[in-house]
Enzyme design. Structure first.
Site, short mmCIF file in Angstrom:
data_model
loop_
_atom_site.label_atom_id
_atom_site.label_comp_id
_atom_site.label_asym_id
_atom_site.label_seq_id
_atom_site.Cartn_x
_atom_site.Cartn_y
_atom_site.Cartn_z
N CYS A 143 0.79 -1.13 0.07
CA CYS A 143 0.13 0.01 0.10
C CYS A 143 0.75 1.27 -0.07
O CYS A 143 0.26 2.34 0.50
CB CYS A 143 -0.88 -0.11 1.09
SG CYS A 143 -2.10 -1.37 1.12
N TYR A 161 -21.29 -4.71 -2.75
CA TYR A 161 -21.67 -5.33 -3.95
C TYR A 161 -22.79 -5.72 -4.51
O TYR A 161 -23.00 -5.70 -5.49
CB TYR A 161 -20.50 -6.27 -4.14
CG TYR A 161 -19.26 -6.10 -3.96
CD1 TYR A 161 -18.44 -5.11 -4.78
CD2 TYR A 161 -18.20 -6.24 -2.59
CE1 TYR A 161 -17.14 -4.69 -4.42
CE2 TYR A 161 -17.20 -5.85 -2.52
CZ TYR A 161 -16.47 -5.01 -3.24
OH TYR A 161 -15.20 -4.67 -2.98
N ARG A 211 -0.56 -8.17 4.56
CA ARG A 211 -0.59 -6.85 5.22
C ARG A 211 -0.68 -6.82 6.67
O ARG A 211 -1.45 -5.72 7.03
CB ARG A 211 -1.81 -6.21 4.32
CG ARG A 211 -1.35 -5.86 2.90
CD ARG A 211 -2.50 -5.38 1.98
NE ARG A 211 -2.26 -5.42 0.67
CZ ARG A 211 -3.05 -5.58 -0.37
NH1 ARG A 211 -4.18 -5.88 -0.38
NH2 ARG A 211 -2.35 -5.57 -1.74
N SER A 247 -16.06 -8.40 -0.33
CA SER A 247 -16.20 -9.28 -1.19
C SER A 247 -16.34 -10.64 -0.80
O SER A 247 -17.18 -11.35 -1.36
CB SER A 247 -14.90 -9.25 -2.26
OG SER A 247 -13.83 -9.55 -1.63
N ARG A 267 -9.21 -8.86 -4.31
CA ARG A 267 -7.66 -8.77 -4.90
C ARG A 267 -7.87 -9.20 -6.16
O ARG A 267 -6.88 -8.96 -6.99
CB ARG A 267 -6.76 -9.64 -3.88
CG ARG A 267 -6.60 -9.01 -2.57
CD ARG A 267 -5.94 -9.61 -1.49
NE ARG A 267 -5.86 -9.01 -0.39
CZ ARG A 267 -5.52 -9.24 0.60
NH1 ARG A 267 -5.32 -10.65 0.91
NH2 ARG A 267 -5.42 -8.35 1.77
N LYS A 309 -9.79 -1.18 10.11
CA LYS A 309 -9.79 -2.34 8.95
C LYS A 309 -8.80 -3.50 9.23
O LYS A 309 -7.58 -3.25 9.42
CB LYS A 309 -9.15 -1.65 7.46
CG LYS A 309 -8.85 -2.46 6.44
CD LYS A 309 -8.39 -1.84 5.17
CE LYS A 309 -8.12 -2.58 3.95
NZ LYS A 309 -7.48 -1.80 2.88
N GLU A 341 -7.90 3.60 17.00
CA GLU A 341 -7.57 3.81 15.74
C GLU A 341 -8.78 4.94 15.11
O GLU A 341 -8.35 5.98 14.76
CB GLU A 341 -7.67 2.53 14.72
CG GLU A 341 -6.76 1.57 14.99
CD GLU A 341 -5.25 2.14 14.20
OE1 GLU A 341 -5.34 3.19 13.62
OE2 GLU A 341 -4.57 1.29 14.02
N LYS A 351 -14.29 -2.39 8.58
CA LYS A 351 -14.14 -3.28 7.61
C LYS A 351 -13.34 -4.55 7.99
O LYS A 351 -12.44 -4.19 8.52
CB LYS A 351 -13.42 -2.62 6.36
CG LYS A 351 -13.34 -3.36 4.98
CD LYS A 351 -12.50 -2.73 4.08
CE LYS A 351 -12.36 -3.65 2.78
NZ LYS A 351 -11.61 -2.94 1.66
#
Length: 343
Positions: free
Chosen positions: A146, A333, A237, A294, A225, A215, A253, A268
């Site tokens: 990232c 989605y 990550r 997703s 991805r 996240k 956070e 998320k």
């Protein structure tokens, strides 16, 4: 022999064996059930994520996310127009560039793929739609991480502070191309403050920031991805996304991002983190977004295709649970289908 009173039928009178409070009365008619409903899901609550790539006439279905596509700028406009006609007014844009390099330089280009998509949508649709851009470099770097990398203890790792000014440049470029809101997703320390400073210095003081504040390093991102063509080429990550076992850390956070200038915050994924959504909503008096990611989408699709579940009922139940947990808006989605079903 005198007459006796007839025995009361079951449920009649004030017999101690029967309930005085009957909550089923409030479920007895569909109109009444709607009147007493506590949580409402509307097309206006939904944000549709979209993927734009170079080309013309491209509408490439994402195999792991049926009904979702990689789109060229021209087909992107039509996709957004159709969703807007169904009542979905907000969209989150991800870019798939023609060229990737170590620093993700194409993310900053004035003629970058997201910038082109923004201009095309703004020209065609004006203010009918609200355009949000994901701010990160994983889609633009050849290593899939990232931001900028550096060597640390003999290994390559994300260079947090070297990436921050690049994030600011990316956000300014997107806003100048037509974005209404920016949404940094890299979970970098100080990212919101760096972006707020860059936007303000560029005269974009009115642009809100939706921070991916909590996240998690989740296994639910697999299909994304594929869609964004952004898997890490080495490692993972976990050094900058949160441990799924942690809850208190999410509040820290969120507090940090709000102190740096975030206007909205995101949790998320959504479905496996309903408790986090609720805690954030209870602690902070700000709008909370939740990303129905997703993998959550793909599981429902796969089970529905096999006839194991009712896709419509399960999807609406999941999104309603996310709203009930405290989300003000949901990135999904399924947004087009849900808007169609609700209408």
């Amino acid at each position: 022999m005198g007459k006796t009173d007839p025995k009361p039928s079951p449920g009649e009178g004030n017999h101690p064996g029967f309930p005085q409070t009957r909550l089923r009365r409030l479920r007895s008619h569909p109109v009444l059930r709607d009147l007493v409903r506590e949580t409402h899901l509307r097309p206006a609550d939904l944000i549709l994520p979209l993927f734009v790539r170079p080309g013309r006439g491209v509408r490439r279905e994402i195999s792991s996310m049926p009904g979702n596509f990689q789109l060229s700028p021209d087909t992107l406009v039509e996709e957004v127009r159709q969703a807007a006609d169904l009542g979905v007014a907000a969209f989150l844009l991800f870019g798939i560039p023609a060229h990737k390099d170590a620093t993700g330089s194409s993310a900053l280009a004035d003629n970058g793929i997201v910038q082109e998509g923004l201009r095309r949508m703004r020209e065609a649709l004006g203010d009918k739609v609200y355009l949000i851009t994901d701010e990160c470099f994983c889609e633009y770097t050849d290593h899939g991480h990232c931001g900028v990398l550096r060597e640390k203890a003999g290994k390559l790792d994300l260079d947090n502070d070297a990436t921050l000014p690049l994030l600011g440049q990316q956000c300014v470029s997107h806003v100048q191309a037509g974005a209404d809101m920016v949404a940094p997703s890299g979970m970098l320390d100080g990212m919101v403050g760096a972006i707020r400073t860059a936007l303000d210095q560029a005269g974009c003081q009115e642009t809100p920031i939706l921070s991916y504040a909590a996240k998690y390093a989740s296994a639910f991102y697999g299909p994304f991805r594929d869609a964004a063509e952004s898997p890490p080429q080495f490692g993972d990550r976990t050094t900058y996304q949160m441990d799924p076992a942690n809850s208190d850390e999410a509040l820290r956070e969120v507090a940090l991002d709000l102190s740096e200038g975030a206007d909205l915050v995101m949790v998320k994924p959504a479905l496996a983190y309903l408790d986090i959504i609720r805690r954030v909503k209870d602690r902070f008096d700000v709008p909370v977004a939740a990303y129905n990611v997703s993998g959550e989408f793909a599981m429902v699709k796969a089970a529905a295709e096999r006839g194991w579940i009712d896709e419509r009922r399960v999807t609406l139940e999941i999104l309603t649970s996310i709203k009930r947990a405290g989300a003000s808006m949901i990135l999904s989605y399924s947004a087009r289908d849900v808007a169609r079903w609700l209408s």
